[in-house]
Design an enzyme around this catalytic site. Structure first.
Site, short mmCIF file in Angstrom:
data_model
loop_
_atom_site.label_atom_id
_atom_site.label_comp_id
_atom_site.label_asym_id
_atom_site.label_seq_id
_atom_site.Cartn_x
_atom_site.Cartn_y
_atom_site.Cartn_z
N SER A 200 0.84 -1.20 0.00
CA SER A 200 0.00 0.00 0.00
C SER A 200 0.87 1.25 0.00
CB SER A 200 -0.95 -0.04 1.20
OG SER A 200 -1.99 0.91 1.07
N GLU A 319 -9.14 -5.51 -4.71
CA GLU A 319 -8.54 -4.52 -3.81
C GLU A 319 -9.56 -3.72 -3.00
OE1 GLU A 319 -5.41 -3.61 -3.13
OE2 GLU A 319 -4.20 -4.63 -4.64
N HIS A 426 -7.79 -5.59 -0.36
CA HIS A 426 -6.56 -4.84 -0.13
C HIS A 426 -5.98 -5.21 1.23
CE1 HIS A 426 -3.81 -1.45 -0.65
NE2 HIS A 426 -4.09 -1.04 0.58
#
Length: 520
Positions: A200, A319, A426
């Protein structure tokens, strides 16, 4: 933990750590090593300065505090183990884990945490590198860096801004990498293999450093999990964010900002994010094009630079299901079409027709047939995932391939077994990479089973192999083909199917930005 005398020499002085046991063997652990001076007072909003050498033996038995951040903000606790109770501006520390058996020339892997550039810290148990170090026989390090306004607000355009530095958080990461490279041999590591890896915002930080002048002398390889490729702020928007922030804290210049308490800065971040949402999005504090460190957005910069840094990059299949928002039932289709129209206009430079928008929406609806993800909200989540995460990641691979850069791509498809509605969301890959299923309820959170554990071992072996020699092919996952313009493949990472480098399935040509090179 065993209180054994684990002592190492460094360029700044001797440090004493501890020896900890893992399922894979013992590890020497060194925590809270200062690599930079406290970035407070006159050093607030400035590039970090290297820490002063110390005399005697420094106790490296506990983590240093995490960077200043909200302890109950919107990104805190979204996934397990992402909260902290110890924050400070004196946060520029790093940690090192080394297999207990004395060896030399081990691969060096440096973890850079995520957290939307607003939260995060290397003390989180989720990010403990001991198991990875012991299992894969690598040196693992992690580095703290400033987040939020203190790390990513560009104050250069405001009064007193000439005394500040943009992208302080990125400068922190770079200085930490330089310290680790300079000291790798002292921990049995080979600095020539130094591999930065992160997820990330951590991956985004690494991505933005790939084009920094001289970075290839420090970083040999990069592993980037779900970076926000297009999340680079323009100087114009960054200036508006800074001025909005000044208004919210009630000061007129940088001198006033340096006199504020950290809590006042954190509170102003929240207000600034709300007021700047329309222009800066949900993350107003993130890397900005500054000239010296970030000369251009990554997708542009990588056309010519950083081809000598080997890259492994990828995304999870679903995600944004972690942040899925339900559209209002009475006009969900209208909102869906409006957002899709905006995406298409941004990438083509022209307003799409209603039929063009419907064609795109129809393609996603067709892909969802036979699944439970058929609502307008589901379709929008899938579209936003492709537009904001997956397609830009492949664009990086395309740009690097065109520039001659060695790149490997992956597609993480293992889905949550505890909450199937989240899919391969995610950050679901974090415990696979760091062997953290046992931490903070992660195993229960995603329903990890023996197949997930086996996939995790395969991923960790691939990450370590890539750090060791630049090729993630392993006995566990098999041959991993590099990404080429005429062979656009990604390694499918899923415990429910045999690992293989398969042709990409995520790219849809309508999401290509105007002017992008045609790689077909």
């Amino acid at each position: 933990m065993r209180d054994a005398g684990a002592v190492a020499e460094t360029t700044h002085g001797a440090i004493r750590g501890t020896v900890v046991d893992t399922p894979y063997g013992a590890v020497r652990q060194f925590l809270g090593i200062p690599y930079g001076k406290p970035p407070a007072g006159e050093r607030r909003f400035c590039a970090p300065e290297a820490a002063e050498p110390w005399e005697g033996v420094l106790d490296a038995g506990v983590f240093g505090p995490d960077p200043i951040q909200s302890v109950d903000g919107p990104y805190t606790g979204v996934i397990p183990g992402t909260s902290t109770n110890s924050v400070s501006e004196d946060c520029l520390t790093l940690n090192v884990w080394v297999p207990a058996e004395e060896e030399a020339g081990l691969p060096v892997m440096v973890w850079v945490y995520g957290g939307a550039f607003l939260t995060g810290g290397s003390s989180f148990p989720l990010y403990n590198g001991a198991r990875l170090a012991a299992e894969q026989q690598v040196v693992v390090a992690s580095v703290n860096y400033r987040v939020g306004a203190l790390g990513f607000m560009d104050l250069r355009p405001v009064p007193g801004g000439e005394s500040t530095t943009a992208n302080c958080g990125l400068h922190d990461v770079r200085l930490g990498l330089e310290w680790i490279a300079a000291n790798a041999a002292n921990f049995g590591g080979d600095a020539a293999t130094l591999t930065a890896f992160g997820e990330s915002a951590g991956a985004g930080s690494i991505l933005h450093l790939l084009g920094a002048p001289g970075i290839s002398a420090v970083m040999r390889r990069a592993i980037m999990q779900s970076p926000g490729v297009d999340m680079t702020q323009s100087p114009e928007v960054a200036a508006k964010v800074a001025r909005c922030f000044l208004g919210n804290v009630g000061v007129s210049d940088v001198v006033g900002l340096r006199q504020l308490e950290p809590g006042e800065i954190v509170a102003a971040q929240v207000q600034t994010a709300m007021e700047m949402f329309a222009e800066a999005g949900a993350m107003p504090f993130h890397p900005v094009v500054d000239g010296p460190l970030v000369p251009a957005p990554p997708a542009e910069m990588l056309r010519t630079d950083a081809a000598d840094i080997e890259v492994l990059i990828g995304a999870t299949a679903h995600e944004l299901r972690l942040f899925k928002q339900d559209l209002p039932a009475d006009n969900s289709e209208k909102i869906l079409h409006h957002i899709v129209s905006g995406h298409m206009a941004e990438r083509t430079g022209t307003e799409p027709s209603a039929s063009d928008v419907e064609a795109v929406v129809g393609e996603y609806r067709q892909a969802a047939e036979g699944t439970s993800w058929t609502t307008d909200s589901d379709v929008l989540t899938a579209i936003n995932t492709d537009v904001s995460m997956r397609e830009p990641i492949e664009r990086v691979a395309q740009v690097r391939a065109a520039a001659g850069g060695r790149t490997y791509l992956y597609d993480f498809r293992w889905c949550s077994q505890a909450d199937p509605d989240k899919g391969a969301f995610h950050a679901i890959d974090l415990p696979f990479v760091l062997d953290s299923f046992h931490v903070d309820g992660w195993g229960e959170f995603i329903g990890a089973d023996e197949a997930a554990e086996a996939l995790g071992r395969g991923i960790r072996s691939a990450w370590a192999a890539f750090a060791r020699n630049g090729d993630p092919s392993t006995a566990e996952l098999g041959p991993w083909s590099g990404y080429e313009l005429d062979q656009r493949v990604a390694m499918i990472l899923d415990a429910h199917s045999a690992p293989a480098s398969d042709p990409l399935q995520w790219e849809r040509s309508m999401w290509r930005p105007t002017g992008q090179m045609d790689f077909q």
